[in-house]
Write an enzyme that holds these catalytic residues in place. Structure first.
Site, PDB file in Angstrom:
ATOM      1  CE  LYS A 274      -0.886  -4.625   3.259  1.00  0.00           C
ATOM      2  NZ  LYS A 274      -1.050  -5.786   2.359  1.00  0.00           N
TER       3      LYS A 274
ATOM      4  CB  THR B 245      -0.930   0.049   1.228  1.00  0.00           C
ATOM      5  OG1 THR B 245      -1.591   1.321   1.295  1.00  0.00           O
ATOM      6  CG2 THR B 245      -0.149  -0.146   2.522  1.00  0.00           C
TER       7      THR B 245
ATOM      8  CB  SER C 246      -3.357   2.273  10.735  1.00  0.00           C
ATOM      9  OG  SER C 246      -3.088   1.471   9.596  1.00  0.00           O
TER      10      SER C 246
ATOM     11  CE1 TYR D 108      -3.693  -3.595   5.244  1.00  0.00           C
ATOM     12  CE2 TYR D 108      -3.526  -1.216   4.921  1.00  0.00           C
ATOM     13  CZ  TYR D 108      -3.601  -2.504   4.398  1.00  0.00           C
ATOM     14  OH  TYR D 108      -3.570  -2.674   3.040  1.00  0.00           O
ATOM     15  CG  HIS D 109      -1.248   2.050   6.572  1.00  0.00           C
ATOM     16  ND1 HIS D 109      -2.383   2.565   7.173  1.00  0.00           N
ATOM     17  CD2 HIS D 109      -1.506   2.029   5.246  1.00  0.00           C
ATOM     18  CE1 HIS D 109      -3.274   2.856   6.239  1.00  0.00           C
ATOM     19  NE2 HIS D 109      -2.767   2.533   5.062  1.00  0.00           N
TER      20      HIS D 109
END
Length: 276
Positions: A238, A194, A232, A234-235
């Site tokens: 990544k 992302t 976040s 989530y990020h």
């Protein structure tokens, strides 16, 4: 060979199901599949049929990608543990579009395309031995990795969501690299990352493709990954993925393409719209 890092804009469907409401829209195509086409066909005009394993193939990115690659004539193995469906149940919510069962999806695709896809229910982050055996059995040319908890808000909702996101995403990526090594199958890993790893509106300028040349203190020149600034959990996973890809390429010479894409929403792809 170094890890290939690409910053692209992926046009993905809003529809998570194969059967979607009839909404007036122009069918869209995941643009990141061009990277897959180049690998699978030796260029966009190639004709070689390859086997592709799509991890997380039940998701809103994975399912349209599976259909697209199947439509191109490739042999597709969809792998998913259906966790996205369980998260919806746990949260007491439903998808904005109806999501048929995987069995119904596979059958519907066969009816409209005449092509078959295989589905394997497997948890990439937990079922390591099964993953290794699956790769040995199928011997995929490429493995597309979508098998991660994909929602930034969910990853920040509470400690349970934060812990699950890290455990699932990072362990899954690490397991995939180890499984490719242990299976002794030379599969090209294509990961959906992302652009959020760079932060939003904080990069300070154009984000280059791949690595960047820098001058470190003392005048030392180096070539490094672009600095990360996740917003976040989530990020952050990544960002950790990117470090894992870099390490396993350097240490074990794995072939990996990490796509850092932005999302342009649509409602259908040319494949999903076939089953209205």
């Amino acid at each position: 060979m170094r890890v290939v890092l690409s910053v692209v804009v992926a046009v993905l469907p809003l529809a998570a199901a194969f059967s979607v409401p009839k909404i007036a829209s122009t069918p869209s195509r995941p643009s990141f599949v061009f990277a897959l086409n180049a690998e699978l066909n030796g260029g966009l005009n190639g004709e070689a049929k390859k086997k592709v394993m799509v991890l997380g193939g039940d998701g809103f990115c994975g399912w349209p990608t599976s259909l697209y690659l199947s439509d191109q004539g490739h042999d597709i193995v969809v792998v998913d543990n259906l966790s996205r469906r369980k998260i919806d149940l746990d949260l007491g919510c439903d998808s904005l579009t109806p999501i048929s069962s995987m069995e119904e999806r596979i059958q519907a695709w066969k009816e409209v395309s005449g092509k078959e896809m295989k589905f394997v229910n497997l948890d990439v982050a937990k079922d390591y031995d099964l993953l290794v055996q699956l790769i040995k059995d199928e011997k995929p040319d490429s493995i597309v990795h979508f098998a991660e908890q994909r929602a930034a808000p969910y990853s920040m909702k509470d400690s349970k969501g934060k812990r699950y996101t890290v455990d699932n995403n990072v362990s899954g990526s690490n397991n995939l690299c180890c499984a490719v090594i242990d299976s002794d199958v030379d599969a090209h890993i294509v990961h959906l990352g992302t652009m959020g790893v760079y932060g939003y509106g904080t990069s300070g300028g154009e984000i280059p493709e791949g690595y960047i040349d820098v001058v470190l203190p003392g005048g030392r020149e180096s070539n490094i990954l672009h600095p990360a600034y996740p917003g976040s959990v989530y990020h952050a996973t990544k960002c950790l993925d990117a470090i894992l890809w870099q390490f396993y390429q350097k240490n074990d010479q794995l072939r990996i393409t990490d796509l850092h894409q932005g999302i342009v929403w649509g409602t259908n792809t040319p494949q999903t719209i076939l089953d209205e």
